[in-house]
Structure formats: C-alpha cells, structure tokens
Scaffold this motif. Structure first.
Motif, PDB file in Angstrom:
ATOM      1  N   PHE A  71      71.111 116.919 141.299  1.00 33.17           N
ATOM      2  CA  PHE A  71      69.993 116.381 140.539  1.00 33.17           C
ATOM      3  C   PHE A  71      70.195 114.895 140.257  1.00 33.17           C
ATOM      4  O   PHE A  71      69.265 114.093 140.366  1.00 33.17           O
ATOM      5  CB  PHE A  71      69.813 117.163 139.234  1.00 33.17           C
ATOM      6  CG  PHE A  71      68.707 116.624 138.369  1.00 33.17           C
ATOM      7  CD1 PHE A  71      67.388 116.845 138.704  1.00 33.17           C
ATOM      8  CD2 PHE A  71      68.997 115.880 137.236  1.00 33.17           C
ATOM      9  CE1 PHE A  71      66.362 116.351 137.925  1.00 33.17           C
ATOM     10  CE2 PHE A  71      67.977 115.377 136.448  1.00 33.17           C
ATOM     11  CZ  PHE A  71      66.658 115.607 136.796  1.00 33.17           C
ATOM     12  N   VAL A  72      71.417 114.525 139.876  1.00 31.40           N
ATOM     13  CA  VAL A  72      71.717 113.116 139.606  1.00 31.40           C
ATOM     14  C   VAL A  72      71.513 112.282 140.869  1.00 31.40           C
ATOM     15  O   VAL A  72      70.909 111.203 140.826  1.00 31.40           O
ATOM     16  CB  VAL A  72      73.152 112.956 139.058  1.00 31.40           C
ATOM     17  CG1 VAL A  72      73.590 111.504 139.052  1.00 31.40           C
ATOM     18  CG2 VAL A  72      73.242 113.533 137.651  1.00 31.40           C
ATOM     19  N   ASN A  73      72.005 112.764 142.001  1.00 30.34           N
ATOM     20  CA  ASN A  73      71.829 112.038 143.260  1.00 30.34           C
ATOM     21  C   ASN A  73      70.355 111.907 143.631  1.00 30.34           C
ATOM     22  O   ASN A  73      69.918 110.850 144.094  1.00 30.34           O
ATOM     23  CB  ASN A  73      72.604 112.711 144.390  1.00 30.34           C
ATOM     24  CG  ASN A  73      74.080 112.452 144.293  1.00 30.34           C
ATOM     25  OD1 ASN A  73      74.512 111.435 143.763  1.00 30.34           O
ATOM     26  ND2 ASN A  73      74.876 113.371 144.811  1.00 30.34           N
ATOM     27  N   LEU A  74      69.601 112.951 143.432  1.00 31.90           N
ATOM     28  CA  LEU A  74      68.170 112.902 143.718  1.00 31.90           C
ATOM     29  C   LEU A  74      67.479 111.882 142.818  1.00 31.90           C
ATOM     30  O   LEU A  74      66.660 111.081 143.285  1.00 31.90           O
ATOM     31  CB  LEU A  74      67.541 114.282 143.534  1.00 31.90           C
ATOM     32  CG  LEU A  74      66.036 114.354 143.721  1.00 31.90           C
ATOM     33  CD1 LEU A  74      65.676 114.104 145.185  1.00 31.90           C
ATOM     34  CD2 LEU A  74      65.508 115.693 143.261  1.00 31.90           C
ATOM     35  N   SER A  75      67.843 111.872 141.551  1.00 35.59           N
ATOM     36  CA  SER A  75      67.247 110.922 140.611  1.00 35.59           C
ATOM     37  C   SER A  75      67.597 109.491 140.991  1.00 35.59           C
ATOM     38  O   SER A  75      66.743 108.596 140.936  1.00 35.59           O
ATOM     39  CB  SER A  75      67.734 111.200 139.188  1.00 35.59           C
ATOM     40  OG  SER A  75      67.335 112.488 138.785  1.00 35.59           O
ATOM     41  N   LEU A  76      68.831 109.253 141.378  1.00 38.36           N
ATOM     42  CA  LEU A  76      69.233 107.914 141.799  1.00 38.36           C
ATOM     43  C   LEU A  76      68.500 107.486 143.062  1.00 38.36           C
ATOM     44  O   LEU A  76      68.097 106.330 143.193  1.00 38.36           O
ATOM     45  CB  LEU A  76      70.740 107.852 142.028  1.00 38.36           C
ATOM     46  CG  LEU A  76      71.607 107.840 140.771  1.00 38.36           C
ATOM     47  CD1 LEU A  76      73.078 107.927 141.141  1.00 38.36           C
ATOM     48  CD2 LEU A  76      71.337 106.607 139.936  1.00 38.36           C
ATOM     49  N   ASP A  77      68.343 108.401 143.989  1.00 39.71           N
ATOM     50  CA  ASP A  77      67.620 108.080 145.219  1.00 39.71           C
ATOM     51  C   ASP A  77      66.164 107.719 144.931  1.00 39.71           C
ATOM     52  O   ASP A  77      65.599 106.852 145.587  1.00 39.71           O
ATOM     53  CB  ASP A  77      67.673 109.245 146.203  1.00 39.71           C
ATOM     54  CG  ASP A  77      69.050 109.421 146.829  1.00 39.71           C
ATOM     55  OD1 ASP A  77      69.870 108.482 146.726  1.00 39.71           O
ATOM     56  OD2 ASP A  77      69.306 110.502 147.408  1.00 39.71           O
ATOM     57  N   MET A  78      65.586 108.363 143.960  1.00 40.76           N
ATOM     58  CA  MET A  78      64.193 108.068 143.618  1.00 40.76           C
ATOM     59  C   MET A  78      64.066 106.721 142.915  1.00 40.76           C
ATOM     60  O   MET A  78      63.069 106.026 143.059  1.00 40.76           O
ATOM     61  CB  MET A  78      63.617 109.180 142.742  1.00 40.76           C
ATOM     62  CG  MET A  78      63.395 110.470 143.506  1.00 40.76           C
ATOM     63  SD  MET A  78      62.908 111.860 142.476  1.00 40.76           S
ATOM     64  CE  MET A  78      61.519 111.228 141.594  1.00 40.76           C
ATOM     65  N   LEU A  79      65.080 106.337 142.150  1.00 40.39           N
ATOM     66  CA  LEU A  79      65.023 105.083 141.411  1.00 40.39           C
ATOM     67  C   LEU A  79      65.354 103.869 142.273  1.00 40.39           C
ATOM     68  O   LEU A  79      64.862 102.774 142.027  1.00 40.39           O
ATOM     69  CB  LEU A  79      65.987 105.123 140.225  1.00 40.39           C
ATOM     70  CG  LEU A  79      65.606 106.069 139.101  1.00 40.39           C
ATOM     71  CD1 LEU A  79      66.716 106.134 138.067  1.00 40.39           C
ATOM     72  CD2 LEU A  79      64.306 105.641 138.461  1.00 40.39           C
ATOM     73  N   GLN A  80      66.200 104.040 143.260  1.00 43.72           N
ATOM     74  CA  GLN A  80      66.601 102.929 144.109  1.00 43.72           C
ATOM     75  C   GLN A  80      65.758 102.926 145.375  1.00 43.72           C
ATOM     76  O   GLN A  80      65.782 103.880 146.139  1.00 43.72           O
ATOM     77  CB  GLN A  80      68.071 103.057 144.491  1.00 43.72           C
ATOM     78  CG  GLN A  80      69.009 102.931 143.319  1.00 43.72           C
ATOM     79  CD  GLN A  80      70.448 103.149 143.734  1.00 43.72           C
ATOM     80  OE1 GLN A  80      70.733 103.673 144.790  1.00 43.72           O
ATOM     81  NE2 GLN A  80      71.352 102.742 142.861  1.00 43.72           N
ATOM     82  N   PRO A  81      65.033 101.837 145.615  1.00 45.94           N
ATOM     83  CA  PRO A  81      64.212 101.805 146.829  1.00 45.94           C
ATOM     84  C   PRO A  81      65.092 101.644 148.060  1.00 45.94           C
ATOM     85  O   PRO A  81      66.180 101.095 147.999  1.00 45.94           O
ATOM     86  CB  PRO A  81      63.334 100.568 146.627  1.00 45.94           C
ATOM     87  CG  PRO A  81      64.114  99.704 145.694  1.00 45.94           C
ATOM     88  CD  PRO A  81      64.896 100.647 144.808  1.00 45.94           C
ATOM     89  N   SER A  82      64.600 102.135 149.149  1.00 45.29           N
ATOM     90  CA  SER A  82      65.353 101.976 150.393  1.00 45.29           C
ATOM     91  C   SER A  82      65.087 100.590 150.949  1.00 45.29           C
ATOM     92  O   SER A  82      64.125  99.918 150.593  1.00 45.29           O
ATOM     93  CB  SER A  82      64.948 103.052 151.398  1.00 45.29           C
ATOM     94  OG  SER A  82      63.613 102.853 151.781  1.00 45.29           O
ATOM     95  N   LEU A  83      65.912 100.117 151.864  1.00 49.50           N
ATOM     96  CA  LEU A  83      65.772  98.780 152.436  1.00 49.50           C
ATOM     97  C   LEU A  83      64.495  98.631 153.245  1.00 49.50           C
ATOM     98  O   LEU A  83      63.934  97.545 153.328  1.00 49.50           O
ATOM     99  CB  LEU A  83      66.987  98.465 153.308  1.00 49.50           C
ATOM    100  CG  LEU A  83      68.306  98.291 152.554  1.00 49.50           C
ATOM    101  CD1 LEU A  83      69.445  98.059 153.542  1.00 49.50           C
ATOM    102  CD2 LEU A  83      68.226  97.142 151.567  1.00 49.50           C
ATOM    103  N   ASP A  84      64.014  99.685 153.833  1.00 54.15           N
ATOM    104  CA  ASP A  84      62.786  99.614 154.621  1.00 54.15           C
ATOM    105  C   ASP A  84      61.581  99.295 153.748  1.00 54.15           C
ATOM    106  O   ASP A  84      60.646  98.634 154.173  1.00 54.15           O
ATOM    107  CB  ASP A  84      62.533 100.922 155.370  1.00 54.15           C
ATOM    108  CG  ASP A  84      63.610 101.190 156.410  1.00 54.15           C
ATOM    109  OD1 ASP A  84      64.254 100.218 156.859  1.00 54.15           O
ATOM    110  OD2 ASP A  84      63.788 102.373 156.769  1.00 54.15           O
ATOM    111  N   ASN A  85      61.586  99.763 152.528  1.00 51.27           N
ATOM    112  CA  ASN A  85      60.433  99.594 151.657  1.00 51.27           C
ATOM    113  C   ASN A  85      60.433  98.267 150.904  1.00 51.27           C
ATOM    114  O   ASN A  85      59.433  97.902 150.306  1.00 51.27           O
ATOM    115  CB  ASN A  85      60.367 100.741 150.650  1.00 51.27           C
ATOM    116  CG  ASN A  85      60.131 102.068 151.325  1.00 51.27           C
ATOM    117  OD1 ASN A  85      59.599 102.116 152.420  1.00 51.27           O
ATOM    118  ND2 ASN A  85      60.541 103.142 150.675  1.00 51.27           N
ATOM    119  N   VAL A  86      61.543  97.556 150.898  1.00 48.55           N
ATOM    120  CA  VAL A  86      61.627  96.328 150.124  1.00 48.55           C
ATOM    121  C   VAL A  86      60.674  95.272 150.659  1.00 48.55           C
ATOM    122  O   VAL A  86      59.989  94.584 149.916  1.00 48.55           O
ATOM    123  CB  VAL A  86      63.081  95.799 150.117  1.00 48.55           C
ATOM    124  CG1 VAL A  86      63.151  94.420 149.492  1.00 48.55           C
ATOM    125  CG2 VAL A  86      63.970  96.761 149.361  1.00 48.55           C
TER     126      VAL A  86
END
Length: 162
Positions: free
Chosen positions: A126-141
């Motif tokens: 759950f923590v990893n999923l939450s972090l992934d949702m909060l941090q944008p990926s490089l493609d989307n920047v």
C-alpha cells in the motif's frame, strides 16, 4: 540423571512462547491500527523474549546431552523425540506432555507470525502504491514530445518584421 531439569526448562520455554504469542497478537493489532510507536515497543519486548528463549534452549540442549551421556547413548544431535524412545513410565509421560504443550504453542505462534508477515507485506504494498501515485513518472513530466524540439529556438509568428 532424571528428566526433571529438561521438563522444567521446556515448561519455562512454553511460558515464554505463550508470552511471545500474546505479544504477536498485540503486534497484529498494532499493524491493523497503524500504530508504529506501539509496534516498535512490542518489537523491543519481543527481542528480549527471543534472547531469553535462546538461553533456555541452550540449557535444554545441555540437559539433554547430559541425559544421553548418563545413559551411555550417543547421537550426533540428540533430540527429545529420540529421548522418548529410550524412556518409559512417568518420566516419559511428563516429558511427552511438556513436549506436546510446547509444540502446540509453537504452532500457534508460527500461524500468528505468518499473519503478521502478510499484514506487513500488504502494508508495504500500500505504501509503495501510494508513493507511486504521488511521484510522477519521467514520461509525464514534459507532457510527451522529444528532446529535439526543446533544443530548437522557439519562434512565434508575431516575432517577424513588418
């Protein structure tokens, strides 16, 4: 040599394992309620229990080795199960009862710790999923596009001379 020291040590081990089981159940509650400070305290107490159990286990092994030496029996790793085969009467019954009680508590503790491990794994997921949702990926920047376009000078239609 009698079996009384071995039975006594195993009884103490059973009591410590029962206490460890109670701590494990409290740990489950702490994991469910996300109480990290309580969990840290429980882990410290649990570590003390494990150290005490290690000491008792060494004492039990020494007592079993002494029993084997007193009987003139030799095994590379003497066990309680093998001891029971060489015994009879009330000593065998007392040792068998202590052995069975310890095995039951150990099985309960193992099951409880498996539950705690699963809860911890789910919590980390759950923590990893939450972090992934909060941090944008490089493609989307950069909203797509390639680097060649960004290095070219940008000109507007309105910058031309009249």
């Amino acid at each position: 040599m009698t079996v009384k020291p071995i039975v006594h040590t195993m009884t103490q081990m059973k009591q410590l394992h029962e206490s460890l089981l109670a701590l494990s159940q409290k740990k489950t509650d702490a994991l469910k309620s996300n109480d990290t400070t309580g969990l840290q305290k429980l882990l410290t107490t649990e570590r003390k229990h494990v150290q005490a159990i290690d000491k008792l286990e060494k004492a039990r092994m020494d007592a079993v080795n002494q029993w084997y030496e007193a009987r003139g029996l030799s095994y590379t790793e003497p066990t309680i199960s093998e001891m029971l085969e060489h015994m009879e009467g009330s000593e065998q019954e007392a040792l068998q009862a202590a052995y069975n009680e310890l095995i039951i508590v150990l099985a309960d503790l193992k099951q409880q710790e498996q539950l705690n491990a699963e809860l911890t794994k789910q919590s980390l997921q759950f923590v990893n999923l939450s972090l992934d949702m909060l941090q944008p990926s490089l493609d989307n920047v950069n909203y797509g596009g390639n680097e060649e376009q960004s290095t070219q000078p940008k000109r507007s239609v309105f910058d031309s001379k009249a």
